[in-house]
Scaffold this motif. Structure first.
Motif, mmCIF file in Angstrom:
data_model
loop_
_atom_site.group_PDB
_atom_site.id
_atom_site.type_symbol
_atom_site.label_atom_id
_atom_site.label_comp_id
_atom_site.label_asym_id
_atom_site.label_seq_id
_atom_site.Cartn_x
_atom_site.Cartn_y
_atom_site.Cartn_z
ATOM 1 N N ARG A 54 38.576 34.123 47.116
ATOM 2 C CA ARG A 54 37.214 34.297 46.573
ATOM 3 C C ARG A 54 36.435 35.352 47.359
ATOM 4 O O ARG A 54 35.719 36.164 46.774
ATOM 5 C CB ARG A 54 36.454 32.982 46.597
ATOM 6 C CG ARG A 54 36.740 32.119 45.411
ATOM 7 C CD ARG A 54 35.753 30.955 45.279
ATOM 8 N NE ARG A 54 36.224 30.108 44.224
ATOM 9 C CZ ARG A 54 37.045 29.059 44.395
ATOM 10 N NH1 ARG A 54 37.438 28.721 45.601
ATOM 11 N NH2 ARG A 54 37.439 28.339 43.364
ATOM 12 N N ALA A 55 36.605 35.345 48.677
ATOM 13 C CA ALA A 55 35.905 36.329 49.509
ATOM 14 C C ALA A 55 36.330 37.751 49.128
ATOM 15 O O ALA A 55 35.491 38.651 49.031
ATOM 16 C CB ALA A 55 36.172 36.062 50.992
ATOM 17 N N ASP B 226 34.862 38.548 45.576
ATOM 18 C CA ASP B 226 33.415 38.783 45.651
ATOM 19 C C ASP B 226 33.118 40.139 46.284
ATOM 20 O O ASP B 226 32.238 40.863 45.847
ATOM 21 C CB ASP B 226 32.714 37.688 46.456
ATOM 22 C CG ASP B 226 32.720 36.346 45.734
ATOM 23 O OD1 ASP B 226 32.995 36.322 44.513
ATOM 24 O OD2 ASP B 226 32.454 35.326 46.399
ATOM 25 N N GLU B 227 33.872 40.465 47.314
ATOM 26 C CA GLU B 227 33.675 41.709 48.046
ATOM 27 C C GLU B 227 34.005 42.934 47.200
ATOM 28 O O GLU B 227 33.405 43.973 47.346
ATOM 29 C CB GLU B 227 34.601 41.639 49.277
ATOM 30 C CG GLU B 227 34.613 42.814 50.182
ATOM 31 C CD GLU B 227 35.608 42.558 51.289
ATOM 32 O OE1 GLU B 227 36.588 43.306 51.381
ATOM 33 O OE2 GLU B 227 35.409 41.610 52.078
ATOM 34 N N ASN C 195 33.871 43.212 43.827
ATOM 35 C CA ASN C 195 33.234 43.279 42.494
ATOM 36 C C ASN C 195 32.053 44.198 42.506
ATOM 37 O O ASN C 195 31.440 44.534 43.407
ATOM 38 C CB ASN C 195 32.805 41.884 42.027
ATOM 39 C CG ASN C 195 33.994 41.130 41.469
ATOM 40 O OD1 ASN C 195 34.938 41.716 40.994
ATOM 41 N ND2 ASN C 195 33.929 39.817 41.562
#
Length: 184
Positions: free
Chosen positions: A177-178, A181-182, A184
Protein backbone atom coordinates in the motif's frame (compact mmCIF):
# COMPACT_ATOMS: atom_id res chain seq x y z
CA UNK A 1 30.71 -37.93 -7.30
CA UNK A 2 28.38 -40.91 -7.12
CA UNK A 3 24.61 -40.60 -7.10
CA UNK A 4 24.32 -41.29 -3.34
CA UNK A 5 26.78 -38.50 -2.55
CA UNK A 6 24.87 -36.13 -4.85
CA UNK A 7 21.57 -36.89 -3.06
CA UNK A 8 23.25 -36.44 0.31
CA UNK A 9 24.68 -33.09 -0.77
CA UNK A 10 21.28 -31.91 -2.07
CA UNK A 11 19.61 -32.97 1.19
CA UNK A 12 22.27 -31.15 3.22
CA UNK A 13 21.87 -27.94 1.23
CA UNK A 14 18.08 -28.15 1.53
CA UNK A 15 18.28 -28.67 5.29
CA UNK A 16 20.68 -25.76 5.73
CA UNK A 17 18.51 -23.43 3.62
CA UNK A 18 15.40 -24.41 5.57
CA UNK A 19 17.19 -23.91 8.89
CA UNK A 20 18.51 -20.51 7.82
CA UNK A 21 15.02 -19.44 6.76
CA UNK A 22 13.51 -20.67 10.02
CA UNK A 23 16.10 -18.95 12.20
CA UNK A 24 15.74 -15.72 10.27
CA UNK A 25 11.94 -15.84 10.48
CA UNK A 26 12.19 -15.95 14.28
CA UNK A 27 13.92 -12.57 14.40
CA UNK A 28 11.69 -9.77 15.67
CA UNK A 29 14.19 -6.95 15.29
CA UNK A 30 13.04 -4.14 12.99
CA UNK A 31 15.39 -3.30 10.15
CA UNK A 32 17.53 -0.28 10.91
CA UNK A 33 17.88 0.93 7.34
CA UNK A 34 15.02 2.46 5.32
CA UNK A 35 15.99 0.97 1.96
CA UNK A 36 17.69 -2.28 1.04
CA UNK A 37 21.24 -2.38 -0.22
CA UNK A 38 20.99 -3.95 -3.65
CA UNK A 39 23.98 -4.77 -5.83
CA UNK A 40 24.16 -2.97 -9.14
CA UNK A 41 22.24 -4.91 -11.75
CA UNK A 42 20.53 -7.30 -9.31
CA UNK A 43 17.01 -6.03 -10.00
CA UNK A 44 17.56 -6.05 -13.76
CA UNK A 45 18.94 -9.60 -13.58
CA UNK A 46 15.82 -10.70 -11.70
CA UNK A 47 13.51 -8.98 -14.18
CA UNK A 48 15.44 -10.55 -17.08
CA UNK A 49 14.61 -14.09 -15.94
CA UNK A 50 12.56 -16.35 -18.17
CA UNK A 51 11.32 -19.36 -16.21
CA UNK A 52 8.81 -22.16 -16.81
CA UNK A 53 5.45 -22.07 -15.10
CA UNK A 54 3.60 -25.18 -13.92
CA UNK A 55 2.30 -25.83 -17.44
CA UNK A 56 5.83 -25.71 -18.87
CA UNK A 57 5.27 -22.34 -20.57
CA UNK A 58 8.13 -19.87 -20.30
CA UNK A 59 7.19 -16.73 -18.41
CA UNK A 60 9.27 -13.56 -18.63
CA UNK A 61 9.55 -11.67 -15.36
CA UNK A 62 9.70 -8.49 -17.45
CA UNK A 63 6.03 -8.94 -18.44
CA UNK A 64 5.06 -7.49 -15.05
CA UNK A 65 7.06 -4.25 -15.36
CA UNK A 66 4.96 -1.24 -14.43
CA UNK A 67 3.39 -3.08 -11.49
CA UNK A 68 4.53 -3.55 -7.94
CA UNK A 69 6.15 -6.99 -8.19
CA UNK A 70 6.37 -9.20 -5.11
CA UNK A 71 8.90 -11.95 -5.84
CA UNK A 72 9.02 -14.74 -3.28
CA UNK A 73 11.82 -17.34 -3.39
CA UNK A 74 10.55 -20.48 -1.67
CA UNK A 75 10.38 -24.28 -1.72
CA UNK A 76 7.78 -26.87 -0.74
CA UNK A 77 10.20 -28.51 1.71
CA UNK A 78 10.83 -25.22 3.60
CA UNK A 79 8.71 -25.05 6.83
CA UNK A 80 8.74 -21.22 7.09
CA UNK A 81 7.76 -21.03 3.40
CA UNK A 82 4.79 -23.30 4.01
CA UNK A 83 3.76 -21.05 6.91
CA UNK A 84 4.12 -17.87 4.84
CA UNK A 85 2.42 -18.82 1.55
CA UNK A 86 -1.19 -18.63 2.86
CA UNK A 87 -0.53 -15.00 3.90
CA UNK A 88 0.92 -14.26 0.45
CA UNK A 89 -2.10 -15.88 -1.21
CA UNK A 90 -4.48 -13.76 0.89
CA UNK A 91 -2.51 -10.56 0.21
CA UNK A 92 -2.48 -11.28 -3.52
CA UNK A 93 -6.27 -11.59 -3.46
CA UNK A 94 -6.49 -8.24 -1.64
CA UNK A 95 -4.61 -6.58 -4.51
CA UNK A 96 -6.07 -8.58 -7.40
CA UNK A 97 -7.50 -5.42 -9.03
CA UNK A 98 -4.47 -3.23 -8.30
CA UNK A 99 -1.25 -2.91 -10.31
CA UNK A 100 0.43 -5.58 -8.18
CA UNK A 101 1.84 -8.93 -9.27
CA UNK A 102 2.91 -11.71 -6.92
CA UNK A 103 5.31 -14.31 -8.35
CA UNK A 104 6.64 -17.36 -6.55
CA UNK A 105 10.04 -18.68 -7.62
CA UNK A 106 10.13 -22.24 -6.36
CA UNK A 107 13.32 -24.18 -5.91
CA UNK A 108 11.57 -27.50 -6.37
CA UNK A 109 10.05 -29.93 -8.88
CA UNK A 110 6.99 -29.16 -10.99
CA UNK A 111 5.06 -32.05 -9.46
CA UNK A 112 5.64 -30.92 -5.88
CA UNK A 113 4.80 -27.30 -6.69
CA UNK A 114 1.59 -28.33 -8.50
CA UNK A 115 0.47 -30.31 -5.45
CA UNK A 116 1.37 -27.40 -3.17
CA UNK A 117 -0.50 -24.90 -5.35
CA UNK A 118 -3.62 -27.08 -5.22
CA UNK A 119 -3.37 -27.67 -1.46
CA UNK A 120 -2.89 -23.98 -0.59
CA UNK A 121 -4.99 -22.48 -3.41
CA UNK A 122 -2.17 -20.18 -4.51
CA UNK A 123 -3.72 -17.66 -6.93
CA UNK A 124 -0.54 -16.21 -8.43
CA UNK A 125 2.05 -17.62 -10.85
CA UNK A 126 4.50 -20.13 -9.45
CA UNK A 127 7.59 -20.48 -11.59
CA UNK A 128 10.17 -23.24 -11.39
CA UNK A 129 13.66 -21.96 -10.69
CA UNK A 130 16.93 -23.83 -10.56
CA UNK A 131 19.30 -23.52 -7.65
CA UNK A 132 21.33 -21.20 -9.90
CA UNK A 133 18.50 -18.64 -9.69
CA UNK A 134 19.00 -18.58 -5.92
CA UNK A 135 22.39 -17.08 -6.69
CA UNK A 136 20.55 -13.87 -7.58
CA UNK A 137 19.51 -13.56 -3.94
CA UNK A 138 23.07 -12.63 -2.98
CA UNK A 139 22.74 -9.44 -5.02
CA UNK A 140 19.86 -8.46 -2.73
CA UNK A 141 21.87 -9.12 0.44
CA UNK A 142 20.82 -12.76 0.95
CA UNK A 143 24.35 -14.13 0.69
CA UNK A 144 23.41 -17.34 2.54
CA UNK A 145 20.57 -17.86 0.01
CA UNK A 146 18.15 -18.72 2.81
CA UNK A 147 14.43 -19.28 2.29
CA UNK A 148 11.90 -17.79 2.28
CA UNK A 149 13.22 -14.63 0.69
CA UNK A 150 11.10 -11.82 -0.73
CA UNK A 151 11.98 -8.93 -3.04
CA UNK A 152 9.46 -6.14 -3.65
CA UNK A 153 10.01 -4.01 -6.75
CA UNK A 154 8.11 -0.77 -7.23
CA UNK A 155 6.28 0.26 -10.39
CA UNK A 156 9.33 2.09 -11.75
CA UNK A 157 11.50 -1.03 -11.46
CA UNK A 158 13.41 -0.19 -8.28
CA UNK A 159 13.82 -2.72 -5.50
CA UNK A 160 12.25 -1.16 -2.43
CA UNK A 161 12.03 -4.02 0.05
CA UNK A 162 13.90 -7.24 0.71
CA UNK A 163 13.14 -9.69 3.47
CA UNK A 164 14.87 -12.88 4.47
CA UNK A 165 12.38 -14.84 6.55
CA UNK A 166 8.61 -14.84 6.71
CA UNK A 167 6.33 -11.90 6.03
CA UNK A 168 2.89 -11.75 7.62
CA UNK A 169 -0.10 -10.66 5.55
CA UNK A 170 -0.58 -7.33 7.35
CA UNK A 171 3.10 -6.37 7.03
CA UNK A 172 3.15 -7.34 3.36
CA UNK A 173 -0.05 -5.41 2.60
CA UNK A 174 1.28 -2.35 4.44
CA UNK A 175 4.48 -2.36 2.35
CA UNK A 176 2.52 -2.72 -0.91
CA UNK A 177 0.00 0.00 0.00
CA UNK A 178 2.84 2.39 0.82
CA UNK A 179 4.35 1.84 -2.63
CA UNK A 180 0.99 2.21 -4.39
CA UNK A 181 0.17 5.41 -2.47
CA UNK A 182 3.61 6.83 -3.15
CA UNK A 183 3.44 6.17 -6.88
CA UNK A 184 -0.09 7.49 -7.56
Amino acid sequence: MNRYAQYALIALVAALAGAAGYITSQSTAAPSKPAPVVASGATEALLALNLPDLAGQTQAMSQWRGKVIVVNFWATWCPPCRKEIPDFAAASRTFEHAPVQFVGLSIDTVEKVQAFKAEFAVPYPLLIASSDVMGLAAGFGNVAQGLPFTVIIDRSGTTREVKLGTLKQDELERKIRALLDEQN
